[in-house]
Design a protein around this motif. Structure first.
Motif, PDB file in Angstrom:
ATOM      1  N   UNK A 143     -11.094   2.851   5.403  1.00 18.94           N
ATOM      2  CA  UNK A 143     -10.533   3.771   6.787  1.00 18.94           C
ATOM      3  C   UNK A 143     -10.033   2.794   7.519  1.00 18.94           C
ATOM      4  N   UNK A 144      -8.943   1.455   7.976  1.00 20.70           N
ATOM      5  CA  UNK A 144      -8.451   1.174   9.026  1.00 20.70           C
ATOM      6  C   UNK A 144      -7.114   1.534   8.229  1.00 20.70           C
ATOM      7  N   UNK A 145      -6.569   1.620   7.538  1.00 22.80           N
ATOM      8  CA  UNK A 145      -5.601   2.239   6.949  1.00 22.80           C
ATOM      9  C   UNK A 145      -5.074   3.621   7.084  1.00 22.80           C
ATOM     10  N   UNK A 146      -3.675   4.247   6.629  1.00 23.78           N
ATOM     11  CA  UNK A 146      -3.321   5.266   6.552  1.00 23.78           C
ATOM     12  C   UNK A 146      -3.713   5.984   5.203  1.00 23.78           C
ATOM     13  N   UNK A 147      -4.135   7.438   5.224  1.00 18.44           N
ATOM     14  CA  UNK A 147      -5.173   7.693   4.134  1.00 18.44           C
ATOM     15  C   UNK A 147      -4.108   7.627   3.026  1.00 18.44           C
ATOM     16  N   UNK A 148      -2.615   7.754   3.107  1.00 16.91           N
ATOM     17  CA  UNK A 148      -2.020   7.978   1.772  1.00 16.91           C
ATOM     18  C   UNK A 148      -1.876   6.374   1.659  1.00 16.91           C
ATOM     19  N   UNK A 149      -1.922   5.405   2.420  1.00 18.79           N
ATOM     20  CA  UNK A 149      -1.676   3.847   1.873  1.00 18.79           C
ATOM     21  C   UNK A 149      -3.298   3.762   1.483  1.00 18.79           C
ATOM     22  N   UNK A 150      -4.252   4.447   1.515  1.00 17.56           N
ATOM     23  CA  UNK A 150      -5.588   4.013   0.680  1.00 17.56           C
ATOM     24  C   UNK A 150      -5.359   4.495  -0.370  1.00 17.56           C
ATOM     25  N   UNK A 151      -5.313   6.385  -0.904  1.00 17.27           N
ATOM     26  CA  UNK A 151      -5.018   6.107  -1.766  1.00 17.27           C
ATOM     27  C   UNK A 151      -4.369   5.511  -2.637  1.00 17.27           C
ATOM     28  N   UNK A 152      -3.226   4.979  -2.275  1.00 21.25           N
ATOM     29  CA  UNK A 152      -2.449   4.612  -3.286  1.00 21.25           C
ATOM     30  C   UNK A 152      -2.924   3.104  -2.973  1.00 21.25           C
ATOM     31  N   UNK A 153      -3.898   2.519  -2.330  1.00 23.73           N
ATOM     32  CA  UNK A 153      -4.380   0.996  -2.970  1.00 23.73           C
ATOM     33  C   UNK A 153      -5.480   1.552  -4.299  1.00 23.73           C
ATOM     34  N   UNK A 154      -6.626   2.611  -4.142  1.00 26.00           N
ATOM     35  CA  UNK A 154      -6.869   2.425  -4.951  1.00 26.00           C
ATOM     36  C   UNK A 154      -6.742   3.255  -6.640  1.00 26.00           C
ATOM     37  N   UNK A 155      -5.291   3.986  -6.423  1.00 27.41           N
ATOM     38  CA  UNK A 155      -4.517   4.061  -7.425  1.00 27.41           C
ATOM     39  C   UNK A 155      -3.874   3.139  -7.963  1.00 27.41           C
ATOM     40  N   UNK A 156      -3.464   2.110  -7.117  1.00 26.58           N
ATOM     41  CA  UNK A 156      -2.778   0.738  -7.722  1.00 26.58           C
ATOM     42  C   UNK A 156      -3.787   0.050  -8.455  1.00 26.58           C
ATOM     43  N   UNK A 157      -4.713  -0.326  -7.689  1.00 28.30           N
ATOM     44  CA  UNK A 157      -5.833  -1.448  -7.579  1.00 28.30           C
ATOM     45  C   UNK A 157      -6.544  -1.161  -9.121  1.00 28.30           C
ATOM     46  N   UNK A 158      -7.116   0.096  -8.958  1.00 26.50           N
ATOM     47  CA  UNK A 158      -8.003   0.649 -10.293  1.00 26.50           C
ATOM     48  C   UNK A 158      -7.409   1.863 -11.129  1.00 26.50           C
ATOM     49  N   UNK A 159      -6.315   2.497 -11.299  1.00 33.27           N
ATOM     50  CA  UNK A 159      -5.309   2.555 -12.314  1.00 33.27           C
ATOM     51  C   UNK A 159      -5.716   3.833 -11.384  1.00 33.27           C
ATOM     52  N   UNK A 160      -6.413   4.858 -10.817  1.00 34.17           N
ATOM     53  CA  UNK A 160      -6.085   6.123 -11.117  1.00 34.17           C
ATOM     54  C   UNK A 160      -6.549   6.369  -9.546  1.00 34.17           C
ATOM     55  N   UNK A 161      -6.552   7.258  -8.541  1.00 33.27           N
ATOM     56  CA  UNK A 161      -6.894   7.926  -7.504  1.00 33.27           C
ATOM     57  C   UNK A 161      -8.462   7.827  -7.386  1.00 33.27           C
ATOM     58  N   UNK A 162      -9.065   7.955  -6.490  1.00 36.54           N
ATOM     59  CA  UNK A 162     -10.350   8.068  -6.430  1.00 36.54           C
ATOM     60  C   UNK A 162     -10.992   8.765  -5.296  1.00 36.54           C
TER      61      UNK A 162
END
Ligand SMILES: [Zn+2]
Length: 407
Positions: A143-162
């Motif tokens: 929640x503290x990140x802008x949404x694009x960054x949060x999506x990017x983080x999930x995709x980068x770490x877990x492999x896909x946007x969740x």
């Protein structure tokens, strides 16, 4: 290759223990499990003698994330490659603690599981979910990140946007997890503790979104595991057709009855509440989580005790996400006895119930039965007298995974 395990007691996973039992492993499966008197002759077998023989344990709720502290936000400050290296040590630790299977509900488990299956990494069989589907502003959002960054983080770490919104995106989210190799679909159907602004009491995802997720998962022969604290989230998830409720904090009679009626399994995760309550401060748990933990912890033990009392099916899950805690998973058995399970029931929750949390993806494991997978452990002492024996990996004297001795 034949292995013959001769034990003072055999705990089958489901059903009564047998005094003086024998388990015969033939290649990858169990050829015999039962009383010593009825056991077949095995002249060429390698013989192992032990106090107790039982099925390999299952942790049905963990996260191979590779973070070191008590804050999941840490994945924004380390590279996924580093996290992935760390979880290889966690995999070995949990296997040596007697856990031959892990249902991994959000993390690097789908990748770790592949490397284990290929023989490059020593560890349990991992049934991963990929990421965990969350709505925007939900428990899986940052929640503290802008949404694009949060999506990017999930995709980068877990492999896909969740992060998904609306039935179509929710369905597409299931498909993205499937392309990672998901064996179970994990969703956040209420707010949570380890996230900044969402309220654990409130439901997440609309009924239409939940229905789309369950429909798509069911069609692809996967069950849905729903993280839920609040009652409305649990009721909506059960109504939508999920197979398991994770955590279940604000359980009451109505929820317990609905779970029984719909054959839904509860994965209580006592371990993480106990751990964070004792150690969270020292391990860098964020301020927002401390407040939410204090608000949920007091309800959790009563809620789980009520579910146990009502006869809701219970499967063992720890919710361990920190690297280094893996290997201490056996403590959950002790914690389950503190909310009302007998030691034998706690062992069933940690063995025979495991595959049931996977629905159509379940292997023939978690019980000592002829023709089933040779995932078997031997234990020094009698866990039916003292369940805390299984908290200490040193008491797990041998681990057989798919018939091969790995400890
Ligand atoms: Zn979790």
């Amino acid at each position: 290759m034949t292995i013959r395990i001769e034990a003072m007691r055999l705990i089958p996973g489901r059903g009564d223990p047998i005094d003086s039992g024998v388990v015969v492993l033939e290649d990858t499966t169990i050829a015999y499990a039962g009383a010593a008197g009825d056991a077949p002759e095995t002249p060429n077998a390698e013989v192992v003698s032990t106090d107790t023989v039982m099925p390999g344990l299952w942790d049905c709720h963990g996260h191979f994330m590779g973070v070191r502290g008590a804050s999941i936000d840490e994945i924004s400050t380390i590279r996924p490659q580093v996290g992935a290296m760390r979880v290889t040590a966690d995999a070995r630790a949990v296997l040596h603690a007697g856990f031959t299977s892990v249902r991994e509900v959000g993390g690097l488990g789908v990748f770790l599981g592949q490397a284990i299956d290929e023989g490059y990494v020593e560890g349990p069989t991992v049934y991963g979910s990929g990421g965990a589907l969350s709505m925007t502003a939900g428990h899986g959002d940052f929640h503290a990140m802008d949404l694009d960054a949060a999506r990017h983080l999930s995709a980068r770490y877990f492999g896909e946007d969740d992060i998904v919104d609306g039935p179509d995106q929710a369905r597409a989210g299931v498909r993205r997890m499937l392309r990672l190799g998901a064996r179970v679909i994990k969703i956040h159907a209420s707010g949570g503790v380890m996230s900044q602004i969402d309220d654990p009491h409130l439901p997440q995802f609309s009924p239409e979104e939940l229905a789309a997720i369950v429909d798509e998962a069911t069609r692809m022969e996967r069950v849905v595991a729903a993280h839920c604290h609040g009652k409305r989230g649990m009721m909506a998830a059960i109504e939508a057709g999920v197979k398991t409720i994770e955590h279940g904090t604000y359980m009451d009679e109505e929820v317990a009855d609905a779970m029984k009626e719909n054959d839904v399994i509860l994965v209580p995760t006592r371990y993480i509440l106990d751990f964070l309550t004792r150690e969270g401060d020292r391990r860098g748990m964020p301020e927002y989580a401390k407040k939410k933990l204090a608000a949920t912890a007091e309800y959790h033990s009563n809620g789980i005790a009520l579910a146990v009392d009502k006869g809701v099916k219970i499967a063992l899950g720890t919710d361990i996400w920190s690297t280094g805690l893996w290997g201490t998973n056996g403590r959950e058995l002790l914690l389950l006895t503190e909310v009302g399970l007998t030691p034998l029931q706690a062992i069933e929750a940690g063995t025979a119930m495991g595959p049931e949390t996977l629905g159509p993806q379940a292997p023939k494991a978690g019980q000592l039965r002829e023709g089933w997978d040779a995932d078997v452990i031997t234990v020094a002492g009698n866990p039916l007298d003292d369940i805390s024996i299984l908290s200490d990996p040193a008491n797990v004297t041998a681990v057989f995974k798919g018939g091969r001795r790995v400890k």
